[in-house]
Design an enzyme around this catalytic site. Structure first.
Site, mmCIF file in Angstrom:
data_model
loop_
_atom_site.group_PDB
_atom_site.id
_atom_site.type_symbol
_atom_site.label_atom_id
_atom_site.label_comp_id
_atom_site.label_asym_id
_atom_site.label_seq_id
_atom_site.Cartn_x
_atom_site.Cartn_y
_atom_site.Cartn_z
ATOM 1 N N GLU A 13 -15.090 -8.591 -7.309
ATOM 2 C CA GLU A 13 -15.340 -8.924 -5.907
ATOM 3 C C GLU A 13 -16.792 -8.540 -5.567
ATOM 4 O O GLU A 13 -17.255 -7.484 -5.941
ATOM 5 C CB GLU A 13 -14.351 -8.089 -5.063
ATOM 6 C CG GLU A 13 -14.462 -8.289 -3.600
ATOM 7 C CD GLU A 13 -14.438 -9.760 -3.251
ATOM 8 O OE1 GLU A 13 -13.441 -10.434 -3.533
ATOM 9 O OE2 GLU A 13 -15.454 -10.233 -2.697
ATOM 10 N N PHE A 14 -17.467 -9.433 -4.848
ATOM 11 C CA PHE A 14 -18.870 -9.153 -4.518
ATOM 12 C C PHE A 14 -19.093 -9.045 -3.011
ATOM 13 O O PHE A 14 -20.219 -9.174 -2.543
ATOM 14 C CB PHE A 14 -19.772 -10.242 -5.114
ATOM 15 C CG PHE A 14 -19.699 -10.309 -6.620
ATOM 16 C CD1 PHE A 14 -20.403 -9.405 -7.406
ATOM 17 C CD2 PHE A 14 -18.901 -11.257 -7.256
ATOM 18 C CE1 PHE A 14 -20.334 -9.447 -8.799
ATOM 19 C CE2 PHE A 14 -18.820 -11.304 -8.644
ATOM 20 C CZ PHE A 14 -19.532 -10.403 -9.414
ATOM 21 N N CYS A 27 -20.168 1.760 -2.907
ATOM 22 C CA CYS A 27 -20.246 0.977 -4.146
ATOM 23 C C CYS A 27 -21.495 1.179 -4.993
ATOM 24 O O CYS A 27 -21.396 1.441 -6.184
ATOM 25 C CB CYS A 27 -20.091 -0.492 -3.789
ATOM 26 S SG CYS A 27 -18.547 -0.770 -2.917
ATOM 27 N N LYS A 61 -25.148 1.757 6.404
ATOM 28 C CA LYS A 61 -25.973 0.603 6.755
ATOM 29 C C LYS A 61 -25.477 0.096 8.106
ATOM 30 O O LYS A 61 -24.417 0.514 8.584
ATOM 31 C CB LYS A 61 -25.893 -0.497 5.698
ATOM 32 C CG LYS A 61 -24.521 -1.142 5.584
ATOM 33 C CD LYS A 61 -24.548 -2.311 4.624
ATOM 34 C CE LYS A 61 -23.195 -2.988 4.560
ATOM 35 N NZ LYS A 61 -23.159 -4.110 3.645
ATOM 36 N N ASP A 82 0.849 -1.181 0.000
ATOM 37 C CA ASP A 82 0.000 0.000 0.000
ATOM 38 C C ASP A 82 0.894 1.242 0.000
ATOM 39 O O ASP A 82 1.936 1.264 0.666
ATOM 40 C CB ASP A 82 -0.910 0.010 1.238
ATOM 41 C CG ASP A 82 -2.166 0.821 0.990
ATOM 42 O OD1 ASP A 82 -3.245 0.213 0.877
ATOM 43 O OD2 ASP A 82 -2.066 2.067 0.879
ATOM 44 N N LYS A 101 -21.742 4.597 -6.793
ATOM 45 C CA LYS A 101 -20.629 4.761 -7.742
ATOM 46 C C LYS A 101 -20.809 3.845 -8.962
ATOM 47 O O LYS A 101 -20.630 4.271 -10.100
ATOM 48 C CB LYS A 101 -19.323 4.442 -6.999
ATOM 49 C CG LYS A 101 -18.170 3.963 -7.826
ATOM 50 C CD LYS A 101 -16.945 3.658 -6.993
ATOM 51 C CE LYS A 101 -16.923 2.319 -6.311
ATOM 52 N NZ LYS A 101 -16.843 1.134 -7.153
ATOM 53 N N ALA A 134 -37.661 -1.138 1.697
ATOM 54 C CA ALA A 134 -37.845 0.311 1.528
ATOM 55 C C ALA A 134 -37.263 1.019 2.745
ATOM 56 O O ALA A 134 -37.245 0.476 3.845
ATOM 57 C CB ALA A 134 -39.327 0.624 1.382
HETATM 58 C C1 UGA Z 1 -22.445 -3.766 -2.228
HETATM 59 C C2 UGA Z 1 -22.880 -5.112 -2.823
HETATM 60 O O1 UGA Z 1 -23.974 -5.630 -2.089
HETATM 61 C C3 UGA Z 1 -21.732 -6.111 -2.798
HETATM 62 O O2 UGA Z 1 -22.115 -7.323 -3.432
HETATM 63 C C4 UGA Z 1 -20.541 -5.508 -3.553
HETATM 64 O O3 UGA Z 1 -19.404 -6.360 -3.534
HETATM 65 C C5 UGA Z 1 -20.146 -4.191 -2.881
HETATM 66 O O4 UGA Z 1 -21.286 -3.294 -2.927
HETATM 67 C C6 UGA Z 1 -19.000 -3.620 -3.660
HETATM 68 O O5 UGA Z 1 -19.151 -3.333 -4.848
HETATM 69 O O6 UGA Z 1 -17.882 -3.559 -3.117
HETATM 70 P P1 UGA Z 1 -22.157 -2.813 0.249
HETATM 71 O O7 UGA Z 1 -21.763 -1.515 -0.375
HETATM 72 O O8 UGA Z 1 -21.357 -3.348 1.387
HETATM 73 O O9 UGA Z 1 -22.149 -3.980 -0.856
HETATM 74 O O10 UGA Z 1 -23.630 -2.607 0.748
HETATM 75 P P2 UGA Z 1 -25.031 -3.374 0.609
HETATM 76 O O11 UGA Z 1 -25.179 -4.384 1.664
HETATM 77 O O12 UGA Z 1 -25.219 -3.817 -0.799
HETATM 78 O O13 UGA Z 1 -26.032 -2.161 0.909
HETATM 79 C C7 UGA Z 1 -26.021 -1.005 0.078
HETATM 80 C C8 UGA Z 1 -27.044 -0.009 0.524
HETATM 81 O O14 UGA Z 1 -28.355 -0.475 0.208
HETATM 82 C C9 UGA Z 1 -27.066 0.294 2.023
HETATM 83 O O15 UGA Z 1 -27.201 1.687 2.197
HETATM 84 C C10 UGA Z 1 -28.282 -0.466 2.513
HETATM 85 O O16 UGA Z 1 -28.842 0.096 3.684
HETATM 86 C C11 UGA Z 1 -29.199 -0.312 1.324
HETATM 87 N N1 UGA Z 1 -30.276 -1.331 1.258
HETATM 88 C C12 UGA Z 1 -29.978 -2.636 1.158
HETATM 89 C C13 UGA Z 1 -31.598 -0.908 1.257
HETATM 90 O O17 UGA Z 1 -31.895 0.302 1.329
HETATM 91 N N2 UGA Z 1 -32.596 -1.851 1.157
HETATM 92 C C14 UGA Z 1 -32.317 -3.170 1.062
HETATM 93 O O18 UGA Z 1 -33.273 -3.963 0.964
HETATM 94 C C15 UGA Z 1 -30.992 -3.575 1.063
#
Ligand code: UGA
Length: 446
Positions: free
Chosen positions: A146-147, A258, A318, A26, A261, A250
Site C-alpha cells: 500500500e502506498f 512509516c 505533517k 479487528d 520504520k 527541507a
Molecule cells: C508515507 C509514504 O509517502 C506513502 O507512500 C506510504 O504509503 C506511507 O508512508 C506508508 O508506508 O504507509 P506518510 O507517512 O503519510 O506516507 O507521510 P509522507 O507524506 O510521506 O511524509 C513523511 C514525512 O516526510 C513527513 O514528516 C513530512 O513532513 C516529511 N516531508 C515530506 C518532508 O520533510 N519534506 C518533503 O519534501 C516531503
C-alpha cells in the site's frame, strides 16, 4: 480486511465503494464498536462520510470475530500493525496470528494478500504457517503493498498512481485484477511481479523518499553555512524530470509511522543478508540533525533557552493529520524541555495526541494562545493556520520577536516588515546580525 487501522479501514471502505462486499475484523472491541457506529478512530479527509455511505449501503461491516469475517471470503487482506517489539524492531506476531486465523477459518481457493508493510520473504513464511496449520486448504498468498499517504488516504486508495501485485500464479493475478478492476479501468497502471520484489519495492519506496528528504536537509545545512538558498537549489534540481520536485522540501525532517520504520526495516533486512546499506544510516543521521539544527538555531537566537518560552506551531508529523508518531515537532520540544525551556505547543488537530506523547509540554489549539509571552515561535509543519498567522498581532503578544520557519512556509518580507527576526531553514536569516546571537529587536524584552 484483517486489521482496521489506517490501511485496513481506508482500503476496506475504498473496496466497498467500488462494489465489493467487505468485512473488517479487528481484535480491539472498542474500535469495532466505533466503526459499527460509523466513526473512524482517526482523522482522514472524507473517510467518515464514505464509511457512513458504505455502512448504509450494506457493503461493509465490522466484527471482532475472525471467523465471521474470513468464512466464505474470496480474498483476505492482511492489514495488521507491526508494533515495536522488545528488541526495538517491528514485531511480526500480528501478521503470523492473522495467517493462523486464515488457516483456521478460510474456505478453499482463498487468496491471502499482505498489505501490511513487511520484509521480503514474509509471503513465504505466511504460506508455510497456513500450510502447517491446515495442510488440506487450497490457497495462495500474494503481496500488494500500500502506498497511501496519511491525510490523502482516500484519494490515494480510490485513485492510486500505481497498483502492485506480487504473486506466483496466473490465478492470483486474475483475482487481484478483479479486486482492483474499477481502479484499473480508470487508468491506474498495475505492476505485476514476484512476491519478494513487491515486498522489497515498498520498503525501497519509503526509504528512497526518506533519502530525498535527507538530501534536501543536508543541502539546507550547507546552504546555511555558505549563504545559499536551499529552496532555490532544490527547485533547480527538481526542474530536472530525472530528479523531480517532490520530497525535496527541507525542514525539520521526516516523521510519521512509516518512513522512519521502513528506513530501519530495509537497513535491517539488508544487514541480515550480509549487505551493509550504510547510506540509510546517513539518511537517518541527517534526519536527526534537522531537529538538532532547529534547536541550535533557537539557542543561538535566544542566547539562553533556560527559562524562556518557545511556542511550537504544528505538532503532527505533517499537516492534515492528528498523528504525532515520530513527529519532528515533538522531538524538538523534547530537546528544548531538556535544555530548560518552557514549551507551548499548538495544533488544531494533534494537540491531545501531542500532550499524551509529551506531558511536560503545555498544549493549546490556538496559535495566539501559544505565542502569548513567547520568546520565540517555531512554525514546525505547513499547517494552513500557521501560514495565515496575523503577524502584527503575534508581534504584539510575543515577548521577543523571533520567528523560526521550519519548512520555509512564511513570506519572509511580511515577517520582517512585522518587526520579526526571521530565521528560515537553509536560507539566510533576516534581521539577524552576522555571527551575533540576537538582533536589537530581539533584545527588546517587552
Ligand atoms: C508515507 C509514504 O509517502 C506513502 O507512500 C506510504 O504509503 C506511507 O508512508 C506508508 O508506508 O504507509 P506518510 O507517512 O503519510 O506516507 O507521510 P509522507 O507524506 O510521506 O511524509 C513523511 C514525512 O516526510 C513527513 O514528516 C513530512 O513532513 C516529511 N516531508 C515530506 C518532508 O520533510 N519534506 C518533503 O519534501 C516531503
Amino acid at each position: 480486511m484483517i486489521g482496521t487501522g489506517r490501511v485496513g479501514l481506508v482500503t476496506g471502505v475504498a473496496l466497498a465503494s467500488v462494489g465489493h462486499d467487505v468485512a473488517g475484523v479487528d481484535a480491539k472491541i472498542e474500535t469495532v464498536e466505533l466503526l459499527q457506529r460509523g466513526t473512524a478512530p482517526f482523522v482522514e479527509p472524507r473517510l467518515d462520510e464514505m464509511l457512513a455511505e458504505q455502512l448504509g449501503a450494506g457493503r461493509i461491516r465490522f466484527t471482532s470475530s475472525a471467523a465471521e469475517a474470513i468464512e466464505g471470503a474470496m480474498v483476505a487482506v492482511i492489514c495488521v500493525g507491526r508494533p515495536a517489539s522488545a528488541r526495538g524492531d517491528r514485531s511480526m506476531t500480528a501478521v503470523e496470528s492473522a495467517a493462523r486465523d486464515v488457516a483456521r477459518y478460510a474456505d478453499d481457493g482463498i487468496v491471502v494478500v499482505t498489505k501490511s508493510t513487511v520484509p521480503p520473504g514474509t509471503c513465504e513464511r505466511m504460506e508455510h504457517t497456513i500450510r502447517l496449520e491446515r495442510p488440506d486448504l487450497r490457497f495462495d498468498v500474494a503481496s500488494s503493498p500500500e502506498f497511501l499517504r496519511e491525510g490523502h488516504a482516500i484519494e490515494d486508495t480510490v485513485r492510486p498512481v500505481r497498483l502492485v501485485v506480487g504473486a506466483e500464479s496466473d490465478r492470483v493475478f486474475g483475482v487481484m485484477r478483479d479486486l482492483y478492476g474499477p481502479m484499473l479501468t480508470a487508468g491506474c497502471p498495475l505492476i505485476e511481479v514476484d512476491r519478494r520484489t513487491a515486498e522489497l519495492a515498498k520498503l525501497a519506496s519509503n526509504a528512497f523518499l526518506a533519502t530525498k528528504i535527507s538530501f534536501a536537509n543536508a543541502l539546507a545545512r550547507i546552504s546555511e553555512l555558505s549563504g545559499a538558498d536551499v529552496d532555490g537549489v532544490t527547485s533547480i534540481m527538481g526542474a530536472d524530470p530525472r530528479i523531480g520536485p517532490e520530497f525535496l522540501g527541507a525542514g525539520l525532517g521526516f516523521g510519521g509511522y512509516c518512513l522512519p520504520k521502513d528506513l530501519l526495516s530495509l537497513r535491517q533486512h539488508a544487514e541480515g543478508l550480509g549487505y551493509g546499506f550504510e547510506l540509510l544510516d546517513e539518511v537517518e543521521k541527517v534526519n536527526h540533525d534537522a531537529v538538532a539544527a532547529a534547536a541550535r538555531k533557537i539557542e543561538d537566537a535566544l542566547w539562553n533557552v533556560e527559562g524562556k518560552r518557545v511556542a511550537l506551531v504544528g505538532l503532527a508529523f505533517k499537516a492534515g493529520t492528528d498523528d504525532v508518531r515520530s513527529a519532528p515537532a515533538i522531538a524538538l520540544a523534547r530537546l528544548l524541555l531538556e535544555s530548560g525551556a518552557e514549551v507551548v505547543g499548538c495544533d488544531p488537530m494533534a494537540a491531545t495526541a501531542a500532550k499524551n506523547e509529551l506531558p511536560q509540554m503545555r498544549t493549546v489549539s490556538d496559535p495566539y494562545e501559544a505565542a502569548e509571552g513567547a520568546h520565540c515561535l517555531v512554525v514546525c509543519t505547513e499547517w494552513p493556520r500557521s501560514v495565515e498567522l496575523d503577524l502584527g498581532h503575534l508581534r504584539e503578544i510575543m515577548a521577543y520577536p523571533v520567528l523560526i520557519d521550519g519548512g520555509n512556509q512564511l513570506d519572509s518580507v511580511a515577517v520582517v516588515d512585522a518587526g520579526f527576526t526571521y530565521l528560515p531553514t537553509g536560507r539566510p536569516a533576516i534581521g539577524h546580525p552576522e555571527g551575533g546571537a540576537m538582533t536589537d529587536a530581539a533584545h527588546d524584552p517587552r
